[in-house]
Design a protein around this motif. Structure first.
Motif, PDB file in Angstrom:
ATOM      1  N   SER A   1      19.589 167.561  75.885  1.00  8.81           N
ATOM      2  CA  SER A   1      20.834 167.614  75.229  1.00  8.81           C
ATOM      3  C   SER A   1      21.732 166.682  75.970  1.00  8.81           C
ATOM      4  CB  SER A   1      21.596 168.993  75.335  1.00  8.81           C
ATOM      5  OG  SER A   1      20.620 170.141  75.104  1.00  8.81           O
TER       6      SER A   1
ATOM      7  N   GLY B   1      20.598 177.233  78.428  1.00  8.95           N
ATOM      8  CA  GLY B   1      20.094 175.803  78.339  1.00  8.95           C
ATOM      9  C   GLY B   1      18.792 175.596  77.455  1.00  8.95           C
TER      10      GLY B   1
ATOM     11  N   THR C   1      17.798 175.099  72.989  1.00  7.73           N
ATOM     12  CA  THR C   1      18.192 174.942  71.802  1.00  7.73           C
ATOM     13  C   THR C   1      17.315 175.806  70.832  1.00  7.73           C
ATOM     14  OG1 THR C   1      18.383 172.678  72.128  1.00  7.73           O
ATOM     15  CG2 THR C   1      18.466 173.459  70.051  1.00  7.73           C
TER      16      THR C   1
ATOM     17  N   ASP D   1      23.955 171.572  71.411  1.00  9.51           N
ATOM     18  CA  ASP D   1      23.807 172.980  71.573  1.00  9.51           C
ATOM     19  C   ASP D   1      24.929 173.658  71.311  1.00  9.51           C
ATOM     20  OD1 ASP D   1      21.228 172.417  72.484  1.00  9.51           O
ATOM     21  OD2 ASP D   1      21.850 172.851  74.566  1.00  9.51           O
TER      22      ASP D   1
END
Ligand code: GDP
Ligand code: MG
Length: 601
Positions: A20, A53, A55, A44
């Motif tokens: 990310s 943490g 997606t 995200d």
């Protein structure tokens, strides 16, 4: 756009390796957003995703770099969504393989790389977090070559955090990943990669155009679903939503077509021109089926309606979980829900609790069993799918039961290997492979096991995490059904079966599980004025037993004997407490007991 200038890629990485952060950097470096618009992490966008943490819903962004159109396809980051991942990857020609330079290759990195290789991707290794003191880029390069078999000599060294190497990553995408191929004059063929519900636009569909083009006003046909719709909007995300006149061959973008529910769209479906349809649908389409089921019940019976409404709302955006009403003698009215996997179950459960403020009881998760029945007086021999132990048919008619198996890959520092092997062995695992990968500080054991999914849905992740202090990584995929010696184990409290606690288990591990459950319940159920037997039984046969001794009458008498206010207060407290109890065989079981009992320890 000129097809030779298009690059479609995704980023594959193990959780926390920086996918990310890198995506955000790429957006920033290509000017997709101003500094001020860059929130901490653009891609995200859900709280739970950010916290965990991971997606969950793919988000895709179009970037412009040195005259090229780069489409970054974000993919869900968990094994439960393997099919969705395979479709997102199928929409691209290449992938950035992000590996944390201080952690090295992990189980999930591998699973993703294999999925990417299956799509014939050009893979560009990016060694991230080189700003860390513990970074070992050379060691990680070697690992990528040894474990994955990719040439890592030209891997890009980067720090998504400080911005080192970001331009080199963009240049590598243009130089190494091939442009898409497709026929712009052929009838439209586009793949439905993802869809979600937007309160203003309705259902938004993410597509990859394979042949032809998609224009506003076009009548399109969904080849698998068999439905026809009128396209009312075409565009892409930069990451701001940007309307476009069309999506041409090779491009990735979104459309809307006045579709009301996400459930009407199927990931992997082929979208074609209703007036000039393609001859054949794209390969690889699969109908997704829930694999893990459990009951969800409101702690407070009055919240049943609220639970139902919340489930409907969640389903608007996630057609991959199912629910139907269920009644339980112990827990009242609730829902039997199906999920793609354990993490999916946890996500939905967490959203119900957090976003919808519901207090829930979850029954023991169950996988889907195939039960082969012999004929009876009134029915032919048949095979049924069972996903609720409460619906277990008459054992006399059961010829055999099959259960789903998985192949699991675990990566671990050597010191935890013994404990992991024992855990897998205890869970009926069959060891397939054990090797060592990497060198020096990076060396880890890679062990592959075949395991019954039933043994994993219980508390496998939790156990693995605790015995390895979080240092092991785990990944799995399903490998089909196998016959097993499976039985339904009932839990009886004061001689009455508590349906919410019954489960399907292997005969060999039933006794151990039954004993554990009885012991926990003994701790969890408060003493009553009478003795309470707690039993685990298979059919009529008791396999484990505990007894909660009775409270002595004089103890309560003394307790209630004090002054009047104290007595009243106590009674009030009891009354309140009662609302959170379930009567069972004239035994009051606190709500927490159900939840705690299901956590295997
Ligand atoms: P994802 O799970 O792969 O999407 O990983 P994230 O992008 O969420 O990053 C996980 C953690 O690593 C976050 O705390 C990031 O700030 C951190 N991180 C990402 N890239 C770097 C990097 O290059 N250097 C350092 N030191 N930390 C990074
Ligand atoms: Mg992430």
């Amino acid at each position: 756009t000129d097809i030779s200038k298009i690059r479609n890629f995704s980023i594959i990485a193990h959780i926390d390796h920086g996918k990310s952060t890198l995506a955000d950097r790429l957006i920033q470096a290509t000017g997709g957003l101003t500094e001020r618009e860059m929130s901490a992490q653009v891609l995200d966008n859900m709280d739970i995703e950010r916290e965990r943490g991971i997606t969950i819903k793919a988000q895709t962004v179009r970037l412009t770099w040195k005259g090229h159109e780069l489409n970054l396809m974000d993919t869900p980051g968990h094994v439960d969504f393997a099919y969705e991942v395979s479709r997102s990857l199928a929409a691209c020609e290449g992938a950035l393989l992000v590996v944390d330079s201080a952690q090295g290759v992990e189980a999930q990195t591998l699973a993703n790389v294999y999925a990417s290789i299956e799509q014939d991707h050009e893979i560009v290794p990016v060694i991230n977090k080189i700003d860390l003191p513990a970074a070992d880029p050379e060691g990680v390069k070697q690992e990528i070559e040894e474990i994955i078999g990719l040439d890592a000599s030209e891997a890009v060294l980067a720090s998504a955090k400080t911005g080192i190497g970001i331009e080199a990553v963009l240049d590598a995408i243009v130089a190494k990943i091939p442009p898409p191929r497709g026929d712009k004059d052929a009838p439209l063929k586009a793949m439905l990669v993802d869809s979600w519900y937007d309160p203003y636009l309705g259902v938004v569909i993410l597509v990859r155009v394979i042949d032809g083009s998609l224009r506003k006003g076009m009548a399109i046909k969904f080849m698998q679903a068999g439905t026809t719709h009128l396209v009312d909007r075409v565009g892409c995300f930069t990451p701001k939503r940007t309307d476009l006149p069309e999506l041409t061959t090779g491009e990735i973008g979104f459309i809307t077509a006045q579709i009301k529910e996400v459930a009407e769209t199927r990931v992997g479906d082929t979208i074609t021109d209703a007036k000039r349809p393609a001859v054949a649908a794209l390969p690889g389409f699969k109908e997704v089926q829930p694999v893990v089921f459990c009951g969800l019940f409101p702690t407070d019976a009055a919240e049943f309606e609220k639970l139902r409404d919340s489930l409907y709302k969640l389903r608007l955006n996630d057609a991959s979980f199912s629910f139907e009403m269920e009644t339980s003698a112990a827990l009242g009215f609730g829902f039997r829900c199906g999920f793609l996997g354990l993490l999916h179950l946890e996500i939905i459960q967490e959203r119900l609790t957090r976003e919808y403020d519901l207090d829930l009881i979850t029954t023991a998760p169950s996988v889907v069993y195939q039960i082969h029945l012999s004929h009876s007086k009134t029915e032919d021999a048949q095979t049924i799918e069972l996903h609720n132990p409460a619906d277990m048919p008459d054992p006399n008619r059961i010829e055999s039961i099959e259960e789903p198996w998985i192949e699991a890959t675990i990566y671990t520092p050597d010191e935890y290997l013994g404990a992991i092997l024992k855990l897998c062995q205890d869970r009926r695992g069959i060891q397939k492979n054990l090797t060592y990968v990497g060198t020096g500080a990076h060396q880890r054991a890679q062990v592959t096991y075949e395991l019954p999914l039933n043994e994993v849905v219980f508390d496998f992740y939790d156990r693995l995490k605790s015995i390895t202090r979080g240092y092991a990584s785990f990944d799995y995929h399903q490998i089909g059904y196998r016959t097993g010696d499976l039985v339904k184990m009932s839990i009886l409290v004061n001689e009455e079966p508590v349906d919410a606690l019954s489960m399907i288990t292997h005969r060999g591990t039933a006794e151990q599980r039954g004993r554990g459950m009885c012991e926990r319940l003994k701790e969890l159920i408060p003493r009553h004025l009478f003795k309470i037997p707690i039993q685990a039984a298979i059919g009529g046969k008791v396999i484990a037993r505990e007894t909660i001794s009775a409270l002595r009458k004089d103890v309560t008498a003394k307790c209630y004997g004090g002054d009047a206010t104290r007595k009243r207060k106590l009674l009030e407290k009891q009354k309140k407490g009662k609302a959170k109890m379930r009567e069972y065989g004239s035994v009051s079981i606190p709500q927490e007991a159900f939840i705690a009992a299901l956590r295997m320890g």
